[in-house]
Design an enzyme around this catalytic site. Structure first.
Site, mmCIF file in Angstrom:
data_model
loop_
_atom_site.group_PDB
_atom_site.id
_atom_site.type_symbol
_atom_site.label_atom_id
_atom_site.label_comp_id
_atom_site.label_asym_id
_atom_site.label_seq_id
_atom_site.Cartn_x
_atom_site.Cartn_y
_atom_site.Cartn_z
ATOM 1 N N LYS A 22 0.885 -1.326 -0.020
ATOM 2 C CA LYS A 22 -0.116 -0.143 -0.074
ATOM 3 C C LYS A 22 0.855 1.247 -0.068
ATOM 4 C CE LYS A 22 -1.605 1.659 4.333
ATOM 5 N NZ LYS A 22 -1.434 3.151 4.280
ATOM 6 N N ASN A 23 1.839 1.251 0.761
ATOM 7 C CA ASN A 23 2.602 2.547 0.983
ATOM 8 C C ASN A 23 3.616 2.719 -0.115
ATOM 9 O OD1 ASN A 23 1.152 2.916 3.388
ATOM 10 N ND2 ASN A 23 2.758 2.495 4.780
ATOM 11 N N ARG A 92 -5.720 10.125 4.231
ATOM 12 C CA ARG A 92 -4.747 11.096 4.682
ATOM 13 C C ARG A 92 -3.536 11.254 3.961
ATOM 14 N NH1 ARG A 92 -0.348 12.540 6.841
ATOM 15 N NH2 ARG A 92 -0.583 14.386 8.297
ATOM 16 N N CYS A 116 -4.755 12.801 12.593
ATOM 17 C CA CYS A 116 -5.373 11.536 12.275
ATOM 18 C C CYS A 116 -5.224 10.785 13.629
ATOM 19 C CB CYS A 116 -5.112 10.698 11.159
ATOM 20 S SG CYS A 116 -3.543 9.708 11.331
ATOM 21 N N ARG A 121 0.704 14.392 13.189
ATOM 22 C CA ARG A 121 0.873 14.261 11.982
ATOM 23 C C ARG A 121 1.136 15.389 11.111
ATOM 24 N NH1 ARG A 121 -1.213 8.930 9.189
ATOM 25 N NH2 ARG A 121 0.851 8.928 8.318
ATOM 26 N N PRO A 122 2.015 16.526 11.623
ATOM 27 C CA PRO A 122 2.164 17.770 10.949
ATOM 28 C C PRO A 122 2.855 17.455 9.502
ATOM 29 C CG PRO A 122 3.789 17.371 12.678
ATOM 30 C CD PRO A 122 2.777 16.238 12.870
ATOM 31 N N ILE A 123 2.651 18.663 8.781
ATOM 32 C CA ILE A 123 3.447 18.485 7.260
ATOM 33 C C ILE A 123 4.442 19.488 7.210
ATOM 34 C CG2 ILE A 123 1.739 17.100 6.104
ATOM 35 C CD1 ILE A 123 0.596 19.753 4.974
ATOM 36 N N LEU A 125 7.666 19.650 7.485
ATOM 37 C CA LEU A 125 8.944 19.382 6.808
ATOM 38 C C LEU A 125 8.432 19.213 5.118
ATOM 39 C CD1 LEU A 125 10.061 16.413 8.859
ATOM 40 C CD2 LEU A 125 10.834 18.875 9.060
ATOM 41 N N ASP A 305 4.712 0.334 11.959
ATOM 42 C CA ASP A 305 3.356 -0.074 11.308
ATOM 43 C C ASP A 305 3.343 -1.629 11.888
ATOM 44 O OD1 ASP A 305 2.940 2.298 10.065
ATOM 45 O OD2 ASP A 305 3.643 1.434 8.235
ATOM 46 N N ILE A 327 7.729 6.640 16.831
ATOM 47 C CA ILE A 327 7.539 7.392 15.374
ATOM 48 C C ILE A 327 6.173 8.396 15.938
ATOM 49 C CG2 ILE A 327 7.229 7.355 13.162
ATOM 50 C CD1 ILE A 327 9.880 6.147 14.046
ATOM 51 N N ARG A 398 -8.504 -0.504 4.413
ATOM 52 C CA ARG A 398 -7.580 0.474 3.993
ATOM 53 C C ARG A 398 -6.381 -0.260 3.518
ATOM 54 N NH1 ARG A 398 -5.911 4.202 7.659
ATOM 55 N NH2 ARG A 398 -4.551 4.685 5.962
HETATM 56 N N1 EPU Z 1 6.437 14.597 10.729
HETATM 57 C C1 EPU Z 1 6.715 15.581 11.093
HETATM 58 N N2 EPU Z 1 6.576 16.597 10.121
HETATM 59 C C2 EPU Z 1 6.292 16.431 8.843
HETATM 60 C C3 EPU Z 1 6.295 15.094 8.553
HETATM 61 C C4 EPU Z 1 6.519 14.037 9.350
HETATM 62 O O1 EPU Z 1 6.677 16.057 12.541
HETATM 63 O O2 EPU Z 1 6.332 17.224 8.148
HETATM 64 C C5 EPU Z 1 6.346 13.548 11.853
HETATM 65 C C6 EPU Z 1 5.217 12.583 11.743
HETATM 66 O O3 EPU Z 1 4.224 13.498 12.657
HETATM 67 C C7 EPU Z 1 5.456 11.507 12.407
HETATM 68 C C8 EPU Z 1 6.918 11.195 11.850
HETATM 69 O O4 EPU Z 1 7.126 12.420 11.470
HETATM 70 O O5 EPU Z 1 5.653 11.428 13.928
HETATM 71 C C9 EPU Z 1 6.940 9.977 10.883
HETATM 72 O O6 EPU Z 1 6.282 10.573 9.850
HETATM 73 P P1 EPU Z 1 6.451 10.329 8.247
HETATM 74 O O7 EPU Z 1 6.293 11.548 7.498
HETATM 75 O O8 EPU Z 1 7.656 9.527 8.038
HETATM 76 O O9 EPU Z 1 5.216 9.358 7.909
HETATM 77 P P2 EPU Z 1 4.069 9.340 6.828
HETATM 78 O O10 EPU Z 1 4.803 9.564 5.420
HETATM 79 O O11 EPU Z 1 2.997 10.368 7.142
HETATM 80 C C10 EPU Z 1 4.160 6.809 5.979
HETATM 81 C C11 EPU Z 1 3.437 5.686 6.150
HETATM 82 C C12 EPU Z 1 2.913 5.252 7.401
HETATM 83 C C13 EPU Z 1 4.111 5.037 8.251
HETATM 84 C C14 EPU Z 1 5.007 6.184 8.164
HETATM 85 C C15 EPU Z 1 6.497 5.727 8.865
HETATM 86 C C16 EPU Z 1 2.409 5.870 4.060
HETATM 87 C C17 EPU Z 1 1.096 6.154 2.909
HETATM 88 N N3 EPU Z 1 2.228 5.957 5.290
HETATM 89 O O12 EPU Z 1 3.644 7.869 6.820
HETATM 90 O O13 EPU Z 1 2.010 4.245 7.278
HETATM 91 O O14 EPU Z 1 3.689 4.436 9.416
HETATM 92 O O15 EPU Z 1 5.323 6.637 6.952
HETATM 93 O O16 EPU Z 1 6.984 4.690 8.565
HETATM 94 O O17 EPU Z 1 3.471 5.619 3.498
HETATM 95 C C18 EPU Z 1 0.361 2.689 7.891
HETATM 96 O O18 EPU Z 1 0.494 2.288 6.679
HETATM 97 O O19 EPU Z 1 -0.393 2.134 8.786
HETATM 98 C C19 EPU Z 1 0.771 4.007 8.068
HETATM 99 C C20 EPU Z 1 0.384 4.865 8.910
#
Ligand code: EPU
Length: 417
Positions: A22-23, A92, A116, A121-123, A125, A305, A327, A398
């Site tokens: 999925k990811n 999301r 969520c 889950r801020p963005i 970065l 995960d 994480i 999902r």
């Molecule tokens: N974070 C920030 N700022 C940002 C981005 C991330 O503080 O701008 C923090 C997040 O809040 C979190 C940490 O960094 O605490 C890790 O976030 P990351 O960005 O690595 O995760 P993601 O891209 O949102 C993907 C997977 C998740 C998986 C994580 C970690 C997808 C679609 N989702 O999420 O998958 O847990 O990487 O490996 O690829 C799942 O499949 O159940 C799932 C949640």
């Protein structure tokens, strides 16, 4: 509302075919927007999250054909750079469309994904990187309006190796001039898969899977065909299922290297694991042993995960296990549900779970709070006495394709009601 009813105590035996990741599928589907042509994506899992991504692609103007596990995306006539709030809310991770839309149109208009089930889950970065690449971003009223007249390559040092931010930067780079260098990039196998797809379309990307990724921009991308990697998290979920229920199963279609962070955990718990070519065989012990201390980390560390499903397996272990979630800040919502089933778990500071192994779990009515948390309840139910009912299973749908059918094939008594 659909539910899963599971009669625990049946040993598992047989072989299951692993789905595509999925990811990997989600960022690769959004990457199709950066290509002015046709992408043929094989091994694409049939999941509600994938359906949500395809709806976004259609809204943008892509033509979609789905033939079994192959998805064909023709993005030649893509003509919109907005994603309506309703579609953004369905999934999301649609935030990964941001970089792709910017690369294709120099503009993107999406709603802010917000927090969520598993955390804030801020963005930040993602946004600071895109700003560094010369994008103007206006954040008001829950919407993100992004525009650039000249997307530029940049040196981006991520404060944390975020998977989504790394993907968004790679995608935006497909439409930028100059070179982009990402340091402290995420190293997950899904990043390599995204790079491999983009490279097959003509992109020049070096170092995916390592901490420094170098992207030579300005390449025009062409049509390509790509096969998505196997889902390492679903593989570990099947492993936890057999460790909880007892038995011996084979998981076909795995990539053994991707499972290197999880196999030693199952071995410590007393499972016998062997992997030859694409097949992994796992045999459970009579009763699993504790895993003294386990912490989630970015790849190649133990994946967040797989945290919930391993916790569910350890509820019946001999001894005390400790799991730290490093994480996400809210990824223990399965704990109260496992406690309803008789598990003895104490959460300290919201981030550390102390699991005192119990001899038996009992059936209960429990509710999934998120995808992996829902899977954890199924793992526990397979090893519990009596009939457990898991609701809110739309979370499970999902990310796990035909989960109950796969488990039935292995001998579990599980039914969707
Ligand atoms: N974070 C920030 N700022 C940002 C981005 C991330 O503080 O701008 C923090 C997040 O809040 C979190 C940490 O960094 O605490 C890790 O976030 P990351 O960005 O690595 O995760 P993601 O891209 O949102 C993907 C997977 C998740 C998986 C994580 C970690 C997808 C679609 N989702 O999420 O998958 O847990 O990487 O490996 O690829 C799942 O499949 O159940 C799932 C949640």
């Amino acid at each position: 509302m659909e539910k899963l009813a599971i009669n625990g105590g049946r040993r598992l035996d047989g072989k299951v075919m692993l789905q595509g990741s999925k990811n990997s599928a989600l960022p690769i589907l959004s990457a199709c927007v950066t290509v002015n042509g046709i992408s043929v994506i094989h091994n694409c899992p049939d999941l509600t999250d994938v359906t949500a991504a395809l709806k976004i692609l259609e809204h943008i103007g892509c033509r979609i054909k789905r033939e079994g596990h192959t998805v064909i995306v023709d993005s030649t006539d893509a003509n919109r750079f907005d994603i309506p709030d309703k579609l953004m809310r369905e999934m999301r991770s649609s935030i990964v469309f941001l970089g792709a839309l910017l690369a294709r149109f120099g503009a993107a208009c999406v709603s802010s994904p917000g927090g969520c089930e598993i955390g804030l889950r801020p963005i930040d970065l993602h946004l600071s990187a895109l700003r560094k690449m010369n994008t103007y971003i206006n954040e008001t009223g829950g919407f993100l309006e992004c525009a650039t007249d000249n997307l530029c390559g940049a040196d981006i040092n991520l404060a944390f190796p975020s998977v989504g931010a790394t993907e968004n930067i790679m995608l935006a780079s497909m439409g930028s001039s100059g070179e982009t260098v990402i340091t402290n990039a995420a190293r997950e196998p899904e990043i390599i898969d995204l790079a491999d797809y983009l490279k097959s379309c003509g992109a020049e990307i070096y170092g995916a899977g390592q901490s420094v990724i170098r992207i030579k921009s300005g390449k025009k991308l062409h049509s390509a065909e790509h096969t998505i990697i196997p889902d390492r998290i679903v593989a570990s979920t099947f492993m936890a299922c057999v460790a909880s229920a007892g038995g011996r199963i084979a998981v076909d279609g795995v990539c053994k290297e991707h499972l290197a962070p999880v196999i030693p955990v199952f071995e410590t718990a007393g499972c016998e694991v062997s992997a030859k070519r694409n097949e992994l065989v796992i045999k459970s012990p009579e009763r699993v042993s504790r895993v003294k201390s386990l912490g989630t980390m970015p790849y190649p560390g133990f994946p967040t995960d797989s945290q919930a499903i391993v916790m569910a397996m350890l509820t019946k272990a001999k001894g005390t296990s400790v799991i730290s979630e490093k994480i996400f800040e809210n990824r223990f919502r399965h704990v109260p549900e496992l406690i309803k089933m008789g598990a003895d778990i104490r959460v300290e500071d919201g981030r550390v779970a102390v699991i005192e192994g119990v001899k038996r779990l009992c059936a209960a009515s429990v509710s999934s709070s998120d995808l992996r948390g829902g899977c954890a309840l199924v793992v526990a139910a397979l090893g519990a006495d009596g009939k457990t009912v898991v609701d809110e299973i739309h979370h499970i749908d999902r990310g796990c394709e035909a989960f109950e059918i796969c488990l039935s094939q292995l001998g579990a008594e599980i039914k969707r009601e």
